[in-house]
Write a protein that holds these residues in place. Structure first.
Motif, PDB file in Angstrom:
ATOM      1  N   MET B   1       1.029  -9.138   0.527  1.00 37.07           N
ATOM      2  CA  MET B   1       0.076 -10.206   0.232  1.00 37.07           C
ATOM      3  C   MET B   1       0.188 -10.587  -1.254  1.00 37.07           C
ATOM      4  O   MET B   1       0.665  -9.800  -2.059  1.00 37.07           O
ATOM      5  CB  MET B   1      -1.338  -9.722   0.530  1.00 37.07           C
ATOM      6  CG  MET B   1      -1.496  -9.217   1.931  1.00 37.07           C
ATOM      7  SD  MET B   1      -2.509 -10.297   2.899  1.00 37.07           S
ATOM      8  CE  MET B   1      -2.021  -9.773   4.537  1.00 37.07           C
ATOM      9  N   SER B   2      -0.278 -11.727  -1.578  1.00 39.66           N
ATOM     10  CA  SER B   2      -0.104 -12.175  -2.954  1.00 39.66           C
ATOM     11  C   SER B   2      -1.065 -11.423  -3.870  1.00 39.66           C
ATOM     12  O   SER B   2      -2.003 -10.787  -3.421  1.00 39.66           O
ATOM     13  CB  SER B   2      -0.410 -13.664  -3.033  1.00 39.66           C
ATOM     14  OG  SER B   2      -1.796 -13.843  -2.934  1.00 39.66           O
ATOM     15  N   SER B   3      -0.805 -11.502  -5.137  1.00 38.37           N
ATOM     16  CA  SER B   3      -1.678 -10.767  -6.052  1.00 38.37           C
ATOM     17  C   SER B   3      -2.918 -11.593  -6.317  1.00 38.37           C
ATOM     18  O   SER B   3      -2.848 -12.759  -6.681  1.00 38.37           O
ATOM     19  CB  SER B   3      -0.945 -10.476  -7.340  1.00 38.37           C
ATOM     20  OG  SER B   3      -0.813 -11.650  -8.058  1.00 38.37           O
ATOM     21  N   ILE B   4      -4.051 -10.954  -6.126  1.00 39.42           N
ATOM     22  CA  ILE B   4      -5.290 -11.702  -6.263  1.00 39.42           C
ATOM     23  C   ILE B   4      -5.716 -11.759  -7.721  1.00 39.42           C
ATOM     24  O   ILE B   4      -6.335 -12.700  -8.157  1.00 39.42           O
ATOM     25  CB  ILE B   4      -6.433 -11.058  -5.453  1.00 39.42           C
ATOM     26  CG1 ILE B   4      -5.872 -10.373  -4.240  1.00 39.42           C
ATOM     27  CG2 ILE B   4      -7.444 -12.087  -5.064  1.00 39.42           C
ATOM     28  CD1 ILE B   4      -6.907  -9.613  -3.492  1.00 39.42           C
ATOM     29  N   SER B   5      -5.360 -10.700  -8.447  1.00 33.65           N
ATOM     30  CA  SER B   5      -5.907 -10.636  -9.794  1.00 33.65           C
ATOM     31  C   SER B   5      -5.184 -11.578 -10.746  1.00 33.65           C
ATOM     32  O   SER B   5      -5.604 -11.761 -11.867  1.00 33.65           O
ATOM     33  CB  SER B   5      -5.841  -9.204 -10.306  1.00 33.65           C
ATOM     34  OG  SER B   5      -4.521  -8.766 -10.253  1.00 33.65           O
ATOM     35  N   ASP B  91       3.564  -4.963   3.741  1.00 32.95           N
ATOM     36  CA  ASP B  91       2.391  -4.090   3.750  1.00 32.95           C
ATOM     37  C   ASP B  91       2.010  -3.592   5.139  1.00 32.95           C
ATOM     38  O   ASP B  91       1.108  -2.779   5.268  1.00 32.95           O
ATOM     39  CB  ASP B  91       1.190  -4.771   3.073  1.00 32.95           C
ATOM     40  CG  ASP B  91       1.063  -6.208   3.494  1.00 32.95           C
ATOM     41  OD1 ASP B  91       1.988  -6.698   4.164  1.00 32.95           O
ATOM     42  OD2 ASP B  91       0.046  -6.835   3.178  1.00 32.95           O
ATOM     43  N   PRO B 100       2.328   2.577   6.361  1.00 34.73           N
ATOM     44  CA  PRO B 100       1.615   1.449   5.746  1.00 34.73           C
ATOM     45  C   PRO B 100       0.138   1.797   5.577  1.00 34.73           C
ATOM     46  O   PRO B 100      -0.398   2.639   6.279  1.00 34.73           O
ATOM     47  CB  PRO B 100       1.813   0.317   6.743  1.00 34.73           C
ATOM     48  CG  PRO B 100       2.137   0.976   8.035  1.00 34.73           C
ATOM     49  CD  PRO B 100       2.849   2.232   7.686  1.00 34.73           C
ATOM     50  N   TRP B 101      -0.521   1.117   4.639  1.00 35.08           N
ATOM     51  CA  TRP B 101      -1.953   1.367   4.392  1.00 35.08           C
ATOM     52  C   TRP B 101      -2.759   1.155   5.660  1.00 35.08           C
ATOM     53  O   TRP B 101      -3.730   1.819   5.919  1.00 35.08           O
ATOM     54  CB  TRP B 101      -2.489   0.423   3.317  1.00 35.08           C
ATOM     55  CG  TRP B 101      -2.159   0.826   1.928  1.00 35.08           C
ATOM     56  CD1 TRP B 101      -1.293   0.198   1.089  1.00 35.08           C
ATOM     57  CD2 TRP B 101      -2.681   1.931   1.195  1.00 35.08           C
ATOM     58  NE1 TRP B 101      -1.242   0.845  -0.108  1.00 35.08           N
ATOM     59  CE2 TRP B 101      -2.089   1.909  -0.081  1.00 35.08           C
ATOM     60  CE3 TRP B 101      -3.594   2.944   1.496  1.00 35.08           C
ATOM     61  CZ2 TRP B 101      -2.385   2.860  -1.058  1.00 35.08           C
ATOM     62  CZ3 TRP B 101      -3.885   3.892   0.520  1.00 35.08           C
ATOM     63  CH2 TRP B 101      -3.280   3.841  -0.734  1.00 35.08           C
ATOM     64  N   PHE B 102      -2.341   0.173   6.426  1.00 36.42           N
ATOM     65  CA  PHE B 102      -3.050  -0.085   7.677  1.00 36.42           C
ATOM     66  C   PHE B 102      -2.011  -0.526   8.675  1.00 36.42           C
ATOM     67  O   PHE B 102      -1.050  -1.199   8.342  1.00 36.42           O
ATOM     68  CB  PHE B 102      -4.121  -1.149   7.499  1.00 36.42           C
ATOM     69  CG  PHE B 102      -3.752  -2.235   6.551  1.00 36.42           C
ATOM     70  CD1 PHE B 102      -3.967  -2.075   5.198  1.00 36.42           C
ATOM     71  CD2 PHE B 102      -3.164  -3.391   6.991  1.00 36.42           C
ATOM     72  CE1 PHE B 102      -3.611  -3.056   4.306  1.00 36.42           C
ATOM     73  CE2 PHE B 102      -2.805  -4.380   6.102  1.00 36.42           C
ATOM     74  CZ  PHE B 102      -3.028  -4.213   4.753  1.00 36.42           C
ATOM     75  N   VAL B 110      -7.633  -9.099  10.903  1.00 33.73           N
ATOM     76  CA  VAL B 110      -7.823  -9.551   9.528  1.00 33.73           C
ATOM     77  C   VAL B 110      -6.698 -10.486   9.098  1.00 33.73           C
ATOM     78  O   VAL B 110      -6.930 -11.542   8.510  1.00 33.73           O
ATOM     79  CB  VAL B 110      -7.887  -8.328   8.595  1.00 33.73           C
ATOM     80  CG1 VAL B 110      -7.837  -8.772   7.156  1.00 33.73           C
ATOM     81  CG2 VAL B 110      -9.128  -7.524   8.892  1.00 33.73           C
ATOM     82  N   LYS B 114      -8.857 -13.661  10.540  1.00 38.79           N
ATOM     83  CA  LYS B 114      -9.815 -13.868   9.452  1.00 38.79           C
ATOM     84  C   LYS B 114      -9.175 -14.601   8.275  1.00 38.79           C
ATOM     85  O   LYS B 114      -9.811 -15.447   7.658  1.00 38.79           O
ATOM     86  CB  LYS B 114     -10.393 -12.539   8.985  1.00 38.79           C
ATOM     87  CG  LYS B 114     -11.479 -12.736   7.960  1.00 38.79           C
ATOM     88  CD  LYS B 114     -12.138 -11.464   7.532  1.00 38.79           C
ATOM     89  CE  LYS B 114     -13.065 -11.735   6.373  1.00 38.79           C
ATOM     90  NZ  LYS B 114     -12.364 -11.895   5.100  1.00 38.79           N
TER      91      LYS B 114
END
Lengths: 555, 562
Positions: B1-5, B91, B100-102, B110, B114
């Motif tokens: 996923m892209s970086s949100i920060s 991811d 993977p984390w999930f 999600v 979502k």
């Protein structure tokens, strides 16, 4: 001979039955034929009947049996049929049942409540006014060695001004969870600031530090995942392990050899079992241990996690802002990059940052998933804006000028040296914390404890575990209780005679599932004057000596 | 996923506005005394069985179809993506030997459902979430993968914040008290309650809360979620039983899981099922061993935040007394917002608080502060002060938050600035009833009881959520849309949180726009059996008539079915 006329030659079937059944048969055939492809089925049945008529009979029986079975058993699986009881018997049972009281008797813990210091002014300052026992004891201008606001940056007027300005712009509460308009621009900024300051990709804010572990770990674990945890980790992590649904293993406190052996075993077992999917695996430890104040051997842990393909979670509630040259926590202490070495960092803003709430540091995809999967984040209101701007400002200050972290370290080192080097104290107490920890943890030595209270850490743990397996909730252990009271006497002495406020490391025995021993904490704040620290150290030392001596005399 | 920060929300400078404007934007002045309503106490009378309106079958079928299409498209997307665009799906795939984390399956909802409507959630805001809320504009890129911010803001009518009594204000008595306490006590509380986190202000607040809710003693915590999540393990153990409403909040479920106690859920607000369950459980005892339970605790919420329904307290109290169970009521949404004196469900039903063993609530909602409380008899609280993990290991409540709580409590109780609290209570009661009845008359399906300030409007099809949310944002109204897993799969809904800070004219504005959007999205599907109809036919009133007639009609219970 003709049969008597009274008996008919054949049983007369009423005409309407014959007619209706032939109609029925006709329509049935039509209906079956109307289904596309039904002719093949009919053909098949016909042919199989021709070849083997018995088979048809058996199959018809089977179908009938199936229908009867289906109708007779209204799927009662799972519902336990209790013994059949008459209403009278049920009423008698209902009447007989007596519940236990909702909470246990408070009298055994009353002394603890009485000893809680109530602060009358800012509890972050170096000197505080304190009352205890409903105002029966009053102490003013007490030297504060119990505060968790180690850096004391948030007491500075400029920071306070920022907090007040924020209230004047944003009000106090955020009035909503993060997903529903609760996150304001300042929240987003703090997340950015935290991530940048501690060198990770992203950060996620939480409303309370204690809840974080119990929310973030279950968000990423499911049944079959593996967690390897240090066996001295604090209650917040213990709760998380309980909620994680994973298989949990413990390794001896900070013992990397034992850990490696365990990981080796687990790896071998994994190879044998051939799991369908790779489980998630975590190593869990703390930055500065909540109960002992020591530091885990991070470089070795990181090496092991890379070797055995684990993820590393470090609860840095007490170490962020304290350890490392510029206060960037345990990774800086060991000169390692945080993003690459620690996968999940749990931090608190209620400790060194002097605000409120907590946060989780990590990479982007983990943070993104947390914002949906972590309950304490999604189902809880956002932090009040003023606590957020305070934390941002403290971080900015730290970034600009980190002399305060060095000052804190100097004081910590001095305090540690005083207590660990003192010849008189050595036979009495054991300092468990690291020299760089600003919270000095000390407890009675093994010998002293056994001599005075006739138990050891191991025997206490055995006793607690035994109670735990029997689900006894009222874990009242007399010898433990008397040691706690003894330690409280030291706290009282220091407060009464020297005007120094220290604190017991407060436990709740019934929530502890790992070995603990009662201990005392002396915290130092960065803005404490040198002579104040020496006065505190002296006071605590005299308190220990005199309390030990008086109890020996009375014994 | 892209970086949100990388894309940062801009800090917005405070808009220049006069003090009067500012006040009015945070708390709309009352336009007429007609728009007040004094809640009637039910004097112990239990609730009737709720009438739930159901839409016609085609709505249900379309909703399932909607999900089916989304799921098929999502699976297709996943398959193609993971075959041809591996780098974009890092991811959910194994990487360097790490799981993977999930997993792909866990995160499917999600990532594929979502994410498509993510622009309707987590909209950044600034300033006070009062009558109006200032949303920071953002531009979505790559299907909501990241946002950029042009630096402008939009002021929206706020029906999203839990600001029931309108205490989210940047001036006034509460704010003054909060500022003063920062001067006196500092910003943070210094440590756990048992070490150095207790100030005289904490005890003062606790006494006030106890007096307000009508219990002997109370404790305050810094987070509402945390007060529930870390409460049950101190009073319950695996030999105890919890009987819990199926729609209870996650914090209660977490707390209960932590305690290890056995949990049995009963159908939402269904008292017959509950009674049968209690009887069965007392008779059969613990599973396997069949020893009697040590204690049985019934857990319900005062006001269910997704349904707008209330617990049937009179019936619960009756059952609890009859079978010697204990009763826990989570008043997170009801305290302050419900009842003639704003004292929650006990006040509303006219039942003495002594019948409820443990009352829990939060300060985030009606009081404009943060944190939670637990109120009970003195001997229970005395024990809990030493037993709870929160008091021993967790941070304490910051003093400014306590001052805000104290002051708002005093205003509601009429101790400070008499009349103000009463006006706030009567305004929220009127606003809730007016909005609810008007929506029913327009033909929408609305859940919940007449006096609830949570007004959920059913949307059903999941794709109507983003449509509704975006159209309302264009019309400068901030609302919250919720769907599975917070609600049953097909009952996606929009939730209006009514506030005292809204004026009757604000609600008219809202109604006109909801009416328009409702026509466009085919949301008027009610049958009229749950109220709103005068002749038994499906109500489809004209908007002008609704606005003309409802303010007077909404005072009368006969127009509401529930």
């Amino acid at each position: 001979m003709q049969p008597p006329a009274v008996l008919p030659s054949s049983i007369v079937v009423p005409d309407f039955i014959l007619r209706s059944s032939s109609y029925l048969w006709y329509y049935c055939q039509n209906a079956v034929n109307a289904i596309p492809g039904s002719s093949y089925v009919v053909d098949y049945v016909k042919r199989s009947h021709q070849q083997d008529p018995y088979r048809t009979i058996v199959e018809v029986f089977l179908i009938i049996y199936g229908i009867i079975y289906f109708l007779r058993n209204p799927r009662k699986q799972g519902v336990q049929e209790g013994p059949k009881m008459s209403t009278k018997e049920v009423d008698a049972l209902l009447d007989e049942w007596q519940p236990e009281p909702l909470a246990q008797d408070a009298s055994t813990v009353e002394w603890r409540t009485k000893k809680i210091p109530v602060v009358l002014n800012s509890s972050s300052g170096s000197h505080v006014d304190v009352v205890r026992n409903d105002g029966a004891e009053r102490y003013s201008d007490v030297l504060n060695c119990a505060s968790n606001n180690f850096l004391q940056l948030s007491c500075e007027p400029s920071v306070i001004k920022i907090a007040k300005d924020t209230i004047q712009n944003y009000g106090v509460g955020a009035c909503g969870p993060a997903g529903f308009y609760g996150n304001q621009d300042v929240h987003n900024h703090l997340e950015y600031d935290l991530a940048r300051f501690f060198g990770t990709e992203n950060a996620v804010l939480y409303g309370q530090d204690f809840c974080i572990a119990a929310s973030v770990i279950p968000a990423f674990t499911k049944r079959g995942d593996v967690i390897v945890a240090d066996n001295k980790c604090s209650v917040s992590l213990q709760n998380a392990l309980q909620l994680s649904r994973s298989t949990v293993y413990y390794f001896d406190h900070n013992d990397t050899e034992a850990l490696e052996e365990l990981l080796q075993q687990l790896q071998e077992r994994d190879l044998k079992e051939k799991l369908p999917a790779l489980p998630r695996k975590f190593i869990i430890t703390e930055g500065l241990f909540h109960n002992s104040g020591d530091i885990p051997p991070l470089p070795k842990l990181v090496e092991l996690k890379r070797k055995y393909k684990y993820r590393l979670l470090v609860d840095e509630t007490f170490s962020l802002g304290v350890l490392g040259a510029t206060g960037r926590g345990i990774t800086e202490y060991f000169n390692m990059p945080r993003q690459e070495s620690v996968d999940i960092t749990i931090g608190s803003m209620a400790t060194a940052l002097g605000s409120s709430g907590g946060f989780v540091l990590g990479d982007n995809s983990m943070s993104l998933h947390q914002r949906i999967g972590s309950h304490a984040y999604t189902f809880s209101a956002s932090l009040p804006a003023f606590t957020v701007t305070t934390a941002s400002e403290v971080l900015r200050r730290l970034d600009e000028d980190n002399s305060i972290v060095q000052r804190l370290r100097l004081l910590s080192n001095q305090m540690h040296e005083f207590f660990s080097q003192d010849k008189e104290l050595q036979p009495l107490i054991e300092v468990t914390s690291d020299k760089d920890s600003c919270v000095l943890h000390f407890r009675l030595t093994e010998d002293m404890r056994f001599k005075k209270f006739h138990y050891t850490e191991e025997s206490l743990f055995e006793e607690i575990s035994a109670m735990h397996t029997k689900y006894l909730t009222n874990k009242h252990i007399e010898s433990y209780e008397s040691e706690e009271k003894f330690l409280q006497q030291i706290v009282d002495y220091a407060l009464k005679e020297y005007n120094v406020l220290i604190s017991r490391n407060t436990f709740v025995l019934k929530h502890e599932t790992l070995p603990v021993t009662p201990s005392l904490k002396v915290c130092c704040g960065a803005q404490m004057a040198d002579q104040d620290l020496f006065r505190a150290c002296d006071g605590v030392k005299t308190a220990i000596l005199s309390v030990v001596n008086t109890t020996q005399e009375t014994a | 996923m892209s970086s949100i920060s990388n894309t940062r929300v801009p800090l917005v400078d405070k808009a220049e506005e006069s003090v009067e404007d500012r006040k009015a934007n945070e708390f709309g002045p009352l336009t007429s005394k007609q728009f007040l309503y004094e809640v009637r106490s039910r004097d112990g009378e239990p609730l009737n069985d709720p009438i739930l309106d159901t839409p016609s079958y085609y709505v249900v079928v379309i909703t399932y179809l909607n999900y089916l299409i989304l799921i098929i498209l999502g699976q297709l997307h996943d398959f193609l993506g993971m075959t041809f665009q591996k780098e974009k799906h890092q991811d959910i795939m194994e990487k360097d030997g790490l799981a993977p984390w999930f997993s792909k399956f866990e995160s499917f909802y999600v990532r594929r459902l979502k994410l498509r409507i993510d622009d309707c959630f987590s909209r950044p805001t600034t300033g006070v979430p009062g009558r109006f809320i200032t949303c920071i504009d953002r531009i979505s890129h790559e299907l909501n993968r990241y946002y950029t911010y042009p630096g402008t803001t939009t002021m929206c009518l706020n029906l999203s914040s839990y600001n029931y009594l309108g205490f989210a204000q940047s001036e006034g008595l509460c704010t003054a008290a909060a500022l003063e306490s920062i001067d006196k006590y500092g910003i943070c509380a210094g440590g756990p309650r048992t070490q150095l986190g207790t100030m005289d202000l904490h005890y003062e607040t606790e006494k006030l809360v106890a007096r307000f809710v009508g219990k002997e003693d109370a404790m305050v915590f810094s987070q509402g979620y945390g007060s529930n999540a870390n409460f049950f393990n101190s009073i319950l153990d695996p030999k105890c039983l919890i009987i819990s409403d199926e729609l209870n909040h996650t914090s209660i479920r977490t707390g209960v899981r932590l305690s290890g106690a056995t949990v049995k859920a009963f159908k939402h607000n269904n008292m017959e099922v509950l009674e049968k369950l209690i009887k069965d459980q007392i008779v059969s005892g613990q599973p396997k061993t069949h020893r009697p339970w040590k204690k049985i605790l019934i857990c319900v919420e005062g006001l269910f935040s997704m349904e707008g329904t209330m617990c049937n307290l009179p019936k619960l109290v009756e059952l609890k007394n009859k079978y010697k169970c204990y009763l826990f009521v989570d008043e997170a949404h009801s305290i302050g917002a419900i009842g003639r004196h704003g004292r929650g469900v006990c006040d509303y039903f006219g039942i003495s608080p002594s019948n409820v063993d443990i009352m829990m609530g939060t300060f985030t909602k009606s009081f404009g502060a943060a944190g939670g409380y637990i109120a009970a008899d003195k001997n229970i609280i005395d024990r809990l002060r030493c037993d709870l993990t929160t008091t021993n290991y967790s941070e304490s409540v910051p003093p400014a938050v306590l001052s805000q709580t104290c002051t708002s409590l005093r205003i509601i109780a009429g101790e400070l600035n008499p009349g103000e609290g009463l006006e706030r209570l009567q305004r929220i009661a009127f606003n809730s009833r007016y909005l609810r009845l008007a929506l029913k008359r327009l033909g929408f399906i609305v859940y919940g009881i007449a006096d609830s300030p949570v007004v959920p409007l059913l949307l059903y099809a999941p794709s109507k959520m983003p449509a509704f949310s975006r159209m309302m944002l264009q019309r400068k109204i901030a609302i919250v849309v919720v769907a599975y897993p917070a609600t049953p799969l097909i009952e996606s809904r929009v939730r209006f949180c009514v506030s005292s800070s809204l004026t009757k004219e604000d609600i008219d504005y809202l109604l006109r726009h909801v009416n328009e959007v409702g026509d466009k999205l085919f949301l008027k599907v009610s049958t009229g059996k749950a109220g709103g109809s005068l002749d038994g036919k499906p109500p489809r009133w004209d908007i002008d008539e609704v606005i003309r007639r409802t303010p007077a009609d909404c005072r009368d219970d006969q127009y509401f079915a529930n």
